[in-house]
Design an enzyme around this catalytic site. Structure first.
Site, PDB file in Angstrom:
ATOM      1  N   ARG A 228     -14.710  13.174   9.690  1.00  0.00           N
ATOM      2  CA  ARG A 228     -13.553  13.971   9.747  1.00  0.00           C
ATOM      3  C   ARG A 228     -13.059  14.987   8.772  1.00  0.00           C
ATOM      4  O   ARG A 228     -12.525  16.114   9.216  1.00  0.00           O
ATOM      5  CB  ARG A 228     -12.269  12.885   9.781  1.00  0.00           C
ATOM      6  CG  ARG A 228     -12.287  11.713  11.034  1.00  0.00           C
ATOM      7  CD  ARG A 228     -11.537  10.604  10.709  1.00  0.00           C
ATOM      8  NE  ARG A 228     -10.047  11.058  10.455  1.00  0.00           N
ATOM      9  CZ  ARG A 228      -9.285  10.246   9.572  1.00  0.00           C
ATOM     10  NH1 ARG A 228      -9.638   9.178   9.139  1.00  0.00           N
ATOM     11  NH2 ARG A 228      -7.972  10.661   9.268  1.00  0.00           N
TER      12      ARG A 228
ATOM     13  N   ASP B 168     -15.139   2.982   8.531  1.00  0.00           N
ATOM     14  CA  ASP B 168     -14.231   3.965   7.983  1.00  0.00           C
ATOM     15  C   ASP B 168     -14.820   5.123   7.049  1.00  0.00           C
ATOM     16  O   ASP B 168     -14.503   6.002   7.019  1.00  0.00           O
ATOM     17  CB  ASP B 168     -13.139   3.487   7.360  1.00  0.00           C
ATOM     18  CG  ASP B 168     -12.074   4.195   6.824  1.00  0.00           C
ATOM     19  OD1 ASP B 168     -11.373   4.921   7.360  1.00  0.00           O
ATOM     20  OD2 ASP B 168     -11.883   4.144   5.335  1.00  0.00           O
TER      21      ASP B 168
ATOM     22  N   SER C 260      -7.402   3.936   9.769  1.00  0.00           N
ATOM     23  CA  SER C 260      -8.242   4.174   8.526  1.00  0.00           C
ATOM     24  C   SER C 260      -7.607   3.290   7.357  1.00  0.00           C
ATOM     25  O   SER C 260      -8.346   2.570   6.750  1.00  0.00           O
ATOM     26  CB  SER C 260      -8.459   5.539   8.224  1.00  0.00           C
ATOM     27  OG  SER C 260      -8.916   5.686   6.767  1.00  0.00           O
TER      28      SER C 260
ATOM     29  N   HIS D 267       0.676  -1.255   0.093  1.00  0.00           N
ATOM     30  CA  HIS D 267       0.157  -0.200   0.017  1.00  0.00           C
ATOM     31  C   HIS D 267       0.790   1.238  -0.019  1.00  0.00           C
ATOM     32  O   HIS D 267       1.835   1.368   0.698  1.00  0.00           O
ATOM     33  CB  HIS D 267      -0.780   0.039   1.223  1.00  0.00           C
ATOM     34  CG  HIS D 267      -1.809   1.578   1.317  1.00  0.00           C
ATOM     35  ND1 HIS D 267      -2.887   1.424   0.567  1.00  0.00           N
ATOM     36  CD2 HIS D 267      -1.572   2.654   1.876  1.00  0.00           C
ATOM     37  CE1 HIS D 267      -3.525   2.532   0.797  1.00  0.00           C
ATOM     38  NE2 HIS D 267      -2.591   3.489   1.765  1.00  0.00           N
TER      39      HIS D 267
ATOM     40  N   LYS E 254      -8.608  -1.003   6.085  1.00  0.00           N
ATOM     41  CA  LYS E 254      -9.071  -1.448   4.467  1.00  0.00           C
ATOM     42  C   LYS E 254      -8.155  -2.225   4.130  1.00  0.00           C
ATOM     43  O   LYS E 254      -8.480  -3.355   3.518  1.00  0.00           O
ATOM     44  CB  LYS E 254      -8.698  -0.281   3.752  1.00  0.00           C
ATOM     45  CG  LYS E 254     -10.173   0.710   3.986  1.00  0.00           C
ATOM     46  CD  LYS E 254      -9.916   2.109   3.120  1.00  0.00           C
ATOM     47  CE  LYS E 254      -9.102   3.141   3.667  1.00  0.00           C
ATOM     48  NZ  LYS E 254      -9.280   4.614   3.495  1.00  0.00           N
TER      49      LYS E 254
END
Ligand code: URA
Ligand code: CA
Length: 434
Positions: A168, A161, A183, A82, A187
């Site tokens: 947020r 999320d 967050s 990621h 995922k």
């Protein structure tokens, strides 16, 4: 249990229990706890922070708020990568076939998303016929057979999320390390990876502009991953200037093809070898980083990584002959060279601004409804530290629109040419392991 007491406890800097965190996430996901109470708790978290244990519990609760992907039908250790996002980040297109060529199973779920260019799926769709609309059974079969496949987002992953992120966004609580880390990690974990390699970017084109913040985020995510039983490590890499030379969808596919044949830009190749060798070790396909790196380098030069890319394209309906004739990818109508107005050394190429210029050309989506132009974008001919003579080409703009004066102005403003000697920034700043 009362939400009021949970807010009060965090306001006073105390540690929340597993039951309290689960109560808040479940109640918010179901709509039983209102936005105003959650806003207040988020602000308390913003100021009081969370312990490593609380962060892991929050992440697990968010994972459990929705569907999770079960990849157990795929044999081997599934390693996901990621990136926190940057400009011209072509690494996924290269890493997926590259590590697969060493037998690492790559089961990639990818999105389209908003940004300077499209996501991995948009980029791959520059290859005629390539599609990601496959069933999850086909997806698993493909990974078992070819070691690599990409599927579009499926299922209702981490609804907590989605709700929290929207809240947020309007309550000035996005830039909180425990909230960002949970967050992102929720995922990745919901998507089923056994092990995770994180590429945390820092610099002008990154979400974390500051190196210290990037290190904090990397540490937070590595801690969460390992606490919830996923072998996780992070690399902190530079995003002050764009990565590689190409920014744009088809242009990045072409760059990936070059890199998979061992003739890609130096920085992009190096980052792929750094991230890739970590993935190979986490998947138990090499005993050391050095061994993994040597094997990866070998497959970039002996044609195996490139061959794996063609197999991957073919298996999802893509015309793999494109890989041998990249000129058959979508081409823009105009190719305009941006010339240096003075001689000197390139001191700055502000990644964010180059990304915005690519978006002005139509390479990315400003809203979910925007349509991407796969052909357009920018190819850099110079990077920070390079010498340039007046009149020499800094970059080429690939455009389909007649007027690009605004784009040119933006790009000129993003590049600083200096009379002084300038050294290129480091590509890798740090490596974070448990
Ligand atoms: N990206 C995410 O997915 N979540 C955040 O909170 C910030 C960036
Ligand atoms: Ca690139």
């Amino acid at each position: 249990m009362r939400m009021y007491d949970i807010i009060e406890k965090k306001r006073d800097g105390l540690e929340l229990t597993k039951e309290e965190i689960t109560y808040f996430i479940n109640g918010y996901t179901s709509g039983d706890i209102p936005d105003y109470q959650v806003s207040s708790l988020l602000m308390a978290i913003y100021f009081q922070d969370m312990t490593e244990e609380e962060r892991a519990l929050l992440t697990t609760s968010m994972v459990n708020s929705g569907d999770t992907i079960d990849l157990s039908a795929i044999s081997g250790i599934k390693v996901d990568k990621h990136s926190t996002g940057g400009v011209g980040d072509t690494t996924t297109l290269i890493l997926a076939p590259l590590v697969a060529s060493l037998g690492v199973p790559v089961a990639k779920m990818s999105g389209r998303g908003l940004g300077h260019t499209g996501g991995t799926i948009d980029k791959l769709e520059a290859v005629p016929g390539f599609h990601v609309e496959i069933t999850s059974n086909e997806f698993m079969d493909l990974v078992n057979k070819n070691k690599v496949a990409v599927i579009g987002q499926t299922g209702n992953l981490t609804p907590a999320d989605k709700k929290l992120y929207s809240l947020r966004d309007v309550t000035a609580t996005v830039s909180s390390i425990p909230l960002i880390a949970s967050s992102i990690m929720s995922k990745k974990i919901a998507a089923g990876a056994d092990a995770i390699v994180l590429d945390v970017k820092t610099g002008a084109g990154a979400f974390m502009k500051d190196l210290d913040d990037a290190k904090k985020l990397a540490n937070a995510m590595v801690s969460i991953g390992n606490r919830v039983g996923r072998n996780t490590m992070a690399v902190i890499s530079d995003m002050s200037q764009p990565l590689g030379n190409a920014i744009g969808n088809a242009l990045e596919v072409r760059e990936a093809i070059d890199t998979l044949q061992g003739k890609g830009p130096e920085d992009l190749t190096e980052l792929c070898l750094t991230l890739g060798s970590q993935m190979v070790v986490l998947a138990n396909k090499a005993d050391s980083i050095d061994e993994a790196r040597n094997k990866l380098k070998e497959n970039l030069t002996n044609g195996k990584a490139f061959e794996q890319f063609k197999i991957f394209l073919e298996s999802q309906g893509g015309d793999s002959s494109v890989a041998d004739k990249p000129e058959s990818l979508p081409q823009a109508k105009y190719k305009v060279e941006l010339k240096a107005k003075q001689s000197g050394t390139i001191a700055e190429i502000v990644a964010d601004d180059v990304g915005t210029a690519a978006m002005m050309l139509g390479a990315g989506r400003a809203t979910k409804e925007s349509v991407i132009d796969l052909a357009v974008g920018i190819v850099l001919h110079k990077k920070i530290g390079d010498h340039v003579n007046e009149g020499e080409t800094l970059l080429t703009i690939h455009a389909n629109q007649d007027s690009i004066e605004e784009v040119k102005d933006k790009l000129y403003a993003s590049i600083t040419i200096s009379d002084e000697q300038v050294t290129a920034p480091p590509l890798i700043y740090d490596t974070v392991t448990k």
